[in-house]
Each structure stands twice: as C-alpha cells, then as structure tokens.
Design a protein around this motif. Structure first.
Motif, PDB file in Angstrom:
ATOM      1  N   GLN A  25     -16.945  36.079 -34.058  1.00 20.59           N
ATOM      2  CA  GLN A  25     -17.654  34.875 -34.476  1.00 20.59           C
ATOM      3  C   GLN A  25     -17.944  33.950 -33.300  1.00 20.59           C
ATOM      4  O   GLN A  25     -19.079  33.511 -33.127  1.00 20.59           O
ATOM      5  CB  GLN A  25     -16.834  34.130 -35.531  1.00 20.59           C
ATOM      6  CG  GLN A  25     -17.492  32.864 -36.032  1.00 20.59           C
ATOM      7  CD  GLN A  25     -16.683  32.193 -37.129  1.00 20.59           C
ATOM      8  OE1 GLN A  25     -15.753  32.769 -37.682  1.00 20.59           O
ATOM      9  NE2 GLN A  25     -17.050  30.969 -37.449  1.00 20.59           N
ATOM     10  N   PRO A  32     -20.148  34.701 -39.438  1.00 22.14           N
ATOM     11  CA  PRO A  32     -19.837  35.493 -40.634  1.00 22.14           C
ATOM     12  C   PRO A  32     -20.706  35.096 -41.821  1.00 22.14           C
ATOM     13  O   PRO A  32     -21.138  33.956 -41.944  1.00 22.14           O
ATOM     14  CB  PRO A  32     -18.374  35.168 -40.901  1.00 22.14           C
ATOM     15  CG  PRO A  32     -18.180  33.815 -40.296  1.00 22.14           C
ATOM     16  CD  PRO A  32     -19.119  33.722 -39.137  1.00 22.14           C
ATOM     17  N   LYS A  34     -21.048  35.093 -46.173  1.00 21.05           N
ATOM     18  CA  LYS A  34     -20.166  34.674 -47.263  1.00 21.05           C
ATOM     19  C   LYS A  34     -19.089  35.721 -47.560  1.00 21.05           C
ATOM     20  O   LYS A  34     -17.909  35.389 -47.723  1.00 21.05           O
ATOM     21  CB  LYS A  34     -21.021  34.428 -48.501  1.00 21.05           C
ATOM     22  CG  LYS A  34     -20.281  33.939 -49.706  1.00 21.05           C
ATOM     23  CD  LYS A  34     -21.276  33.754 -50.843  1.00 21.05           C
ATOM     24  CE  LYS A  34     -20.795  32.743 -51.835  1.00 21.05           C
ATOM     25  NZ  LYS A  34     -21.826  32.431 -52.824  1.00 21.05           N
ATOM     26  N   CYS A  36     -17.943  38.001 -45.565  1.00 16.22           N
ATOM     27  CA  CYS A  36     -17.015  38.074 -44.427  1.00 16.22           C
ATOM     28  C   CYS A  36     -15.915  37.029 -44.590  1.00 16.22           C
ATOM     29  O   CYS A  36     -14.741  37.314 -44.355  1.00 16.22           O
ATOM     30  CB  CYS A  36     -17.753  37.844 -43.106  1.00 16.22           C
ATOM     31  SG  CYS A  36     -18.950  39.111 -42.683  1.00 16.22           S
ATOM     32  N   TYR A  37     -16.304  35.817 -44.998  1.00 17.87           N
ATOM     33  CA  TYR A  37     -15.301  34.777 -45.234  1.00 17.87           C
ATOM     34  C   TYR A  37     -14.359  35.190 -46.359  1.00 17.87           C
ATOM     35  O   TYR A  37     -13.147  35.001 -46.257  1.00 17.87           O
ATOM     36  CB  TYR A  37     -15.959  33.437 -45.579  1.00 17.87           C
ATOM     37  CG  TYR A  37     -16.435  32.661 -44.387  1.00 17.87           C
ATOM     38  CD1 TYR A  37     -15.543  32.229 -43.402  1.00 17.87           C
ATOM     39  CD2 TYR A  37     -17.771  32.347 -44.230  1.00 17.87           C
ATOM     40  CE1 TYR A  37     -15.969  31.515 -42.305  1.00 17.87           C
ATOM     41  CE2 TYR A  37     -18.217  31.621 -43.139  1.00 17.87           C
ATOM     42  CZ  TYR A  37     -17.311  31.206 -42.175  1.00 17.87           C
ATOM     43  OH  TYR A  37     -17.746  30.494 -41.087  1.00 17.87           O
ATOM     44  N   TRP A  38     -14.904  35.748 -47.429  1.00 22.24           N
ATOM     45  CA  TRP A  38     -14.060  36.161 -48.552  1.00 22.24           C
ATOM     46  C   TRP A  38     -13.015  37.180 -48.106  1.00 22.24           C
ATOM     47  O   TRP A  38     -11.881  37.149 -48.593  1.00 22.24           O
ATOM     48  CB  TRP A  38     -14.902  36.751 -49.662  1.00 22.24           C
ATOM     49  CG  TRP A  38     -15.761  35.778 -50.418  1.00 22.24           C
ATOM     50  CD1 TRP A  38     -15.881  34.427 -50.203  1.00 22.24           C
ATOM     51  CD2 TRP A  38     -16.638  36.078 -51.503  1.00 22.24           C
ATOM     52  NE1 TRP A  38     -16.779  33.883 -51.075  1.00 22.24           N
ATOM     53  CE2 TRP A  38     -17.256  34.874 -51.891  1.00 22.24           C
ATOM     54  CE3 TRP A  38     -16.960  37.245 -52.173  1.00 22.24           C
ATOM     55  CZ2 TRP A  38     -18.175  34.808 -52.930  1.00 22.24           C
ATOM     56  CZ3 TRP A  38     -17.876  37.185 -53.210  1.00 22.24           C
ATOM     57  CH2 TRP A  38     -18.467  35.980 -53.585  1.00 22.24           C
ATOM     58  N   ARG A  40     -11.557  37.335 -45.311  1.00 16.33           N
ATOM     59  CA  ARG A  40     -10.534  36.672 -44.493  1.00 16.33           C
ATOM     60  C   ARG A  40      -9.432  36.039 -45.334  1.00 16.33           C
ATOM     61  O   ARG A  40      -8.295  35.921 -44.876  1.00 16.33           O
ATOM     62  CB  ARG A  40     -11.182  35.592 -43.619  1.00 16.33           C
ATOM     63  CG  ARG A  40     -12.107  36.158 -42.573  1.00 16.33           C
ATOM     64  CD  ARG A  40     -12.743  35.058 -41.760  1.00 16.33           C
ATOM     65  NE  ARG A  40     -13.701  35.600 -40.807  1.00 16.33           N
ATOM     66  CZ  ARG A  40     -14.276  34.891 -39.864  1.00 16.33           C
ATOM     67  NH1 ARG A  40     -14.001  33.594 -39.747  1.00 16.33           N
ATOM     68  NH2 ARG A  40     -15.130  35.451 -39.041  1.00 16.33           N
ATOM     69  N   TYR A  41      -9.737  35.602 -46.543  1.00 16.42           N
ATOM     70  CA  TYR A  41      -8.762  34.882 -47.360  1.00 16.42           C
ATOM     71  C   TYR A  41      -7.504  35.708 -47.614  1.00 16.42           C
ATOM     72  O   TYR A  41      -6.386  35.183 -47.547  1.00 16.42           O
ATOM     73  CB  TYR A  41      -9.373  34.431 -48.694  1.00 16.42           C
ATOM     74  CG  TYR A  41     -10.556  33.496 -48.549  1.00 16.42           C
ATOM     75  CD1 TYR A  41     -10.647  32.587 -47.502  1.00 16.42           C
ATOM     76  CD2 TYR A  41     -11.598  33.537 -49.456  1.00 16.42           C
ATOM     77  CE1 TYR A  41     -11.738  31.738 -47.370  1.00 16.42           C
ATOM     78  CE2 TYR A  41     -12.694  32.694 -49.341  1.00 16.42           C
ATOM     79  CZ  TYR A  41     -12.754  31.798 -48.299  1.00 16.42           C
ATOM     80  OH  TYR A  41     -13.837  30.964 -48.172  1.00 16.42           O
ATOM     81  N   SER A  72      -8.410  42.039 -49.552  1.00 17.55           N
ATOM     82  CA  SER A  72      -9.356  42.073 -48.442  1.00 17.55           C
ATOM     83  C   SER A  72     -10.026  43.444 -48.343  1.00 17.55           C
ATOM     84  O   SER A  72     -11.226  43.551 -48.068  1.00 17.55           O
ATOM     85  CB  SER A  72      -8.656  41.724 -47.132  1.00 17.55           C
ATOM     86  OG  SER A  72      -9.587  41.683 -46.082  1.00 17.55           O
ATOM     87  N   CYS A 118     -25.600  38.883 -46.104  1.00 19.69           N
ATOM     88  CA  CYS A 118     -24.499  39.823 -46.320  1.00 19.69           C
ATOM     89  C   CYS A 118     -24.960  41.277 -46.269  1.00 19.69           C
ATOM     90  O   CYS A 118     -24.138  42.173 -46.106  1.00 19.69           O
ATOM     91  CB  CYS A 118     -23.841  39.558 -47.666  1.00 19.69           C
ATOM     92  SG  CYS A 118     -23.113  37.928 -47.820  1.00 19.69           S
TER      93      CYS A 118
END
Length: 152
Positions: A25, A32, A34, A36-38, A40-41, A72, A118
């Motif tokens: 990044q 990233p 959306k 990609c962020y999901w 990471r959680y 993930s 995405c």
C-alpha cells in the motif's frame, strides 16, 4: 511443538501478512480496495488474540484466532473470484452493467465510482494475485491456530 510457539507462529504470520499489505500500500503505492480491507480485519483480530493468548492461552481464545485467520481466507476466496470475474463483487467496488442508462445516469455513475476496483488485479506472481496468496496463507495460519487450540 509447544502451544506458545504455535500462537507466536500464527499471530506472527498474520502480522507478517499485514506488514506485507501495508508495504504494498505505502511503498508499492498500490492502494487497497474494499475487499482488501475486509481481508485485513481477520488478521488484526488474530494479532490481538495472539497478544492476549501469550499470557492466557485458553482454548476459546485460540479458536477465535483461528476464526480470524479463516475469515480472511474466506474473504480472500471471494475476492479471488471477483478478480477472476467468476462472480460480481459488491456494487461499491466493481463495475456493473451500464446497459439502459441515460447519459446523465452514466455520468453520475462514473462520478460516484470508487477509485480502487475490486475486480482488477494490481499485482501477480506465478499467476496468483495477492488475494489468492492470502487465501492460501490465511488457511494455513487458521490450521496453526487450530493446532494451538487443540493443545490448550
């Protein structure tokens, strides 16, 4: 292998994936999407669980670490399908059909479109995208968490 070492490997693996994602990044200048962020959680959850589990490695906590890594992997699998055009992703991060739109509606859709899609693959190695690698590595990390939980 000891339970503590398994926790260190699993949480450390999630930390390494997060550092890699942040490197792409900020150093690689690949922002990233959306999904990609999901992805990471789950790793953030696994890292936090790992930090706590080093002091108190109770089985339910370790199963939560496994769930974080596994989630993930599942989101990465979904993202992989979106990238490969096997299915559509969320409307907020893929291009939908423009058939039947008026010029004004099309202009509005373009103006509201996200900057990072995405369904684009910004980086590949050996024919696999970052989402593809995340599926594999996250699943292995989930298995390590399961092994740790079974030793608790």
């Amino acid at each position: 292998m000891s339970r503590k070492l398994l926790v260190i490997l699993a949480a450390g693996g999630s930390a390494a994936l997060m550092l890699g994602a942040l490197g792409f990044q900020y150093i690689g200048e690949m922002p990233p999407c959306k999904l990609c962020y999901w992805q990471r959680y789950g790793h953030v959850l696994a890292i936090l669980v790992g930090a706590v589990a080093l002091w108190r490695p109770i089985a339910p906590l370790l199963w939560i670490g496994a769930l974080g890594a596994f989630s993930s992997s599942v989101i990465g699998l979904y993202h992989s399908g979106v990238e490969r055009k096997w299915w559509e992703g969320p409307n907020s991060c893929t291009s939908g059909s423009i058939a039947g739109l008026t010029p004004e509606e099309l202009t509005q859709k373009i103006l509201e479109a996200p900057l990072i899609r995405c369904d684009d693959i910004p980086w590949e190695m050996f024919g696999l995208s970052m989402a593809n690698y995340n599926v594999l590595v996250s699943f292995v990390l989930a298995l390590i968490w399961v092994a740790a939980a079974r030793r608790a």
